[in-house]
Design a protein around this motif. Structure first.
Motif, PDB file in Angstrom:
ATOM      1  N   GLN A  59       0.824  -1.205   0.000  1.00 40.34           N
ATOM      2  CA  GLN A  59       0.000   0.000   0.000  1.00 40.34           C
ATOM      3  C   GLN A  59       0.860   1.258   0.000  1.00 40.34           C
ATOM      4  N   VAL A  62       2.003   2.263  -3.405  1.00 41.34           N
ATOM      5  CA  VAL A  62       0.948   2.902  -4.198  1.00 41.34           C
ATOM      6  C   VAL A  62       0.619   4.290  -3.647  1.00 41.34           C
ATOM      7  N   SER A  63       0.460   4.417  -2.315  1.00 42.17           N
ATOM      8  CA  SER A  63       0.023   5.676  -1.707  1.00 42.17           C
ATOM      9  C   SER A  63       1.048   6.784  -1.879  1.00 42.17           C
ATOM     10  N   PHE A  64       2.330   6.453  -1.735  1.00 44.68           N
ATOM     11  CA  PHE A  64       3.383   7.463  -1.874  1.00 44.68           C
ATOM     12  C   PHE A  64       3.872   7.596  -3.310  1.00 44.68           C
ATOM     13  N   GLU A  65       3.144   6.948  -4.226  1.00 48.66           N
ATOM     14  CA  GLU A  65       3.406   7.045  -5.670  1.00 48.66           C
ATOM     15  C   GLU A  65       4.839   6.658  -6.026  1.00 48.66           C
ATOM     16  N   ILE A  66       5.397   5.727  -5.257  1.00 49.69           N
ATOM     17  CA  ILE A  66       6.689   5.164  -5.635  1.00 49.69           C
ATOM     18  C   ILE A  66       6.525   4.391  -6.938  1.00 49.69           C
ATOM     19  N   VAL A  67       5.407   3.682  -7.033  1.00 49.32           N
ATOM     20  CA  VAL A  67       4.970   3.105  -8.309  1.00 49.32           C
ATOM     21  C   VAL A  67       3.637   3.767  -8.608  1.00 49.32           C
ATOM     22  N   ASP A  68       3.656   4.762  -9.484  1.00 43.21           N
ATOM     23  CA  ASP A  68       2.471   5.593  -9.682  1.00 43.21           C
ATOM     24  C   ASP A  68       1.610   5.159 -10.860  1.00 43.21           C
ATOM     25  N   ASP A  69       1.922   4.014 -11.455  1.00 42.62           N
ATOM     26  CA  ASP A  69       1.149   3.538 -12.595  1.00 42.62           C
ATOM     27  C   ASP A  69       0.304   2.339 -12.158  1.00 42.62           C
ATOM     28  N   PRO A  70      -1.027   2.516 -12.025  1.00 40.71           N
ATOM     29  CA  PRO A  70      -1.876   1.400 -11.562  1.00 40.71           C
ATOM     30  C   PRO A  70      -1.919   0.224 -12.535  1.00 40.71           C
ATOM     31  N   SER A  75      -3.495  -1.279  -6.338  1.00 40.98           N
ATOM     32  CA  SER A  75      -3.538  -1.222  -4.876  1.00 40.98           C
ATOM     33  C   SER A  75      -4.149  -2.506  -4.320  1.00 40.98           C
TER      34      SER A  75
END
Length: 298
Positions: A59, A62-70, A75
């Motif tokens: 999580q 995803v939340s800190f946009e370390i990996v910002d591509d869904p 998530s």
């Protein structure tokens, strides 16, 4: 003088009695059940903490946009939504049962073939020299390599799936049994022959029970190869008439570029593998160890 000798004998007798009592205490099996709290702390809580940590890291990525591509990393909530939807639509158990039924049936066939083959290789020198290296080579061959020839030979059907499972699992089961037989003390075999346990009788009453630890290890590895072989077959050889198993679900997610579905399939494959081990092979392994005094009940 006589009194001194008597005292010494009494002392030695007391020491011997104390030693015997200590050994008896060491050999005493704890038959009482552990309190639930202790079982929870020792066996249930650690994996729950590990799962919580994995979910927290996932999580956070995803939340800190370390990996910002869904499309690359969905998530945990998105994967949960896909699982929930499949459950509500009545499809989730179908995915699981399609693969589990194939895997267990294929493993059963592999057990029927691998056990006598392992005994033959272990007990007949010529057979071991002839096919022993081949079994070891087949065990190291990736299961996915058998899918293309199996499709060409048998077509896109369940027989192809079972063939791939057999080719992946039989060598592991046979080699596990060979390893177990090789570790049987020669004294056991001589004692069995002295008591008249020769041939099939000796194999059933002496060799197989003594080789159980290695055999069970081979069974565990054989199941792992069966499950991996089946997933490879379902991923590569997809066909509507075969139904949708977990491997096919994984391939459907890849084709649709739906990473939530891909993660759904991965989690289900992992969960089934862990469940089969906990429900079947771990109790079997504990029983074998306990029957040899290597594991204390408690």
């Amino acid at each position: 003088m006589a009194s001194t000798e008597t005292t010494a004998k009494d002392k030695d007798g007391g020491d011997l009695a104390g030693l015997e009592a200590g050994l008896d205490a060491l050999e005493t099996v704890q038959t009482g059940r552990k309190p639930f709290r202790q079982t929870f702390v020792e066996k249930i809580l650690p994996p729950l903490i590990a799962i919580a940590l994995v979910l927290a890291v996932w999580q956070a990525l995803v939340s800190f946009e370390i990996v910002d591509d869904p499309t690359k990393l969905p998530s945990p909530g998105a994967v949960w939504d896909v699982l929930r939807e499949a459950w509500l639509q009545g499809e989730l158990l179908g995915y699981i049962w399609t693969s589990v039924s194939r895997g267990l049936l294929g493993f059963f066939f592999a057990l029927l073939i691998g056990t006598p083959l392992g005994l033959l290789v272990a007990r007949v020198k010529f057979v071991r020299a002839a096919i022993g290296p081949i079994l070891s080579g087949l065990q190291s061959l990736p299961s996915v390599a058998w899918v293309p020839p199996a499709v060409i030979w048998l077509g896109l059907n369940n027989q192809m799936m079972y063939a791939v499972i057999l080719l992946g699992a039989v060598p592991s089961i046979a080699n596990g049994l060979v390893s177990g037989v090789d570790q049987v003390p020669p004294l056991f075999l001589r004692a069995g022959r002295t008591l008249g346990a020769t041939g099939l009788k000796g194999t059933w009453h002496i060799v197989l029970p003594a080789a159980l630890p290695g055999y069970v290890a081979g069974l565990k590895q054989g199941w792992a190869f069966s499950w991996r072989s089946l997933m490879a077959a379902e991923i590569i050889a997809s066909f509507p008439d075969l139904g949708v198993g977990l491997g096919q679900l994984l391939e459907n997610g890849r084709n649709a570029s739906d990473m939530a579905m891909v993660f759904e399939a991965i989690l289900l494959i992992l969960t089934v593998g862990i469940a089969i081990d906990l429900l079947i092979f771990s109790p079997l392994e504990r029983w074998v160890l306990r029957s040899r005094g290597l594991l204390v009940k408690g």
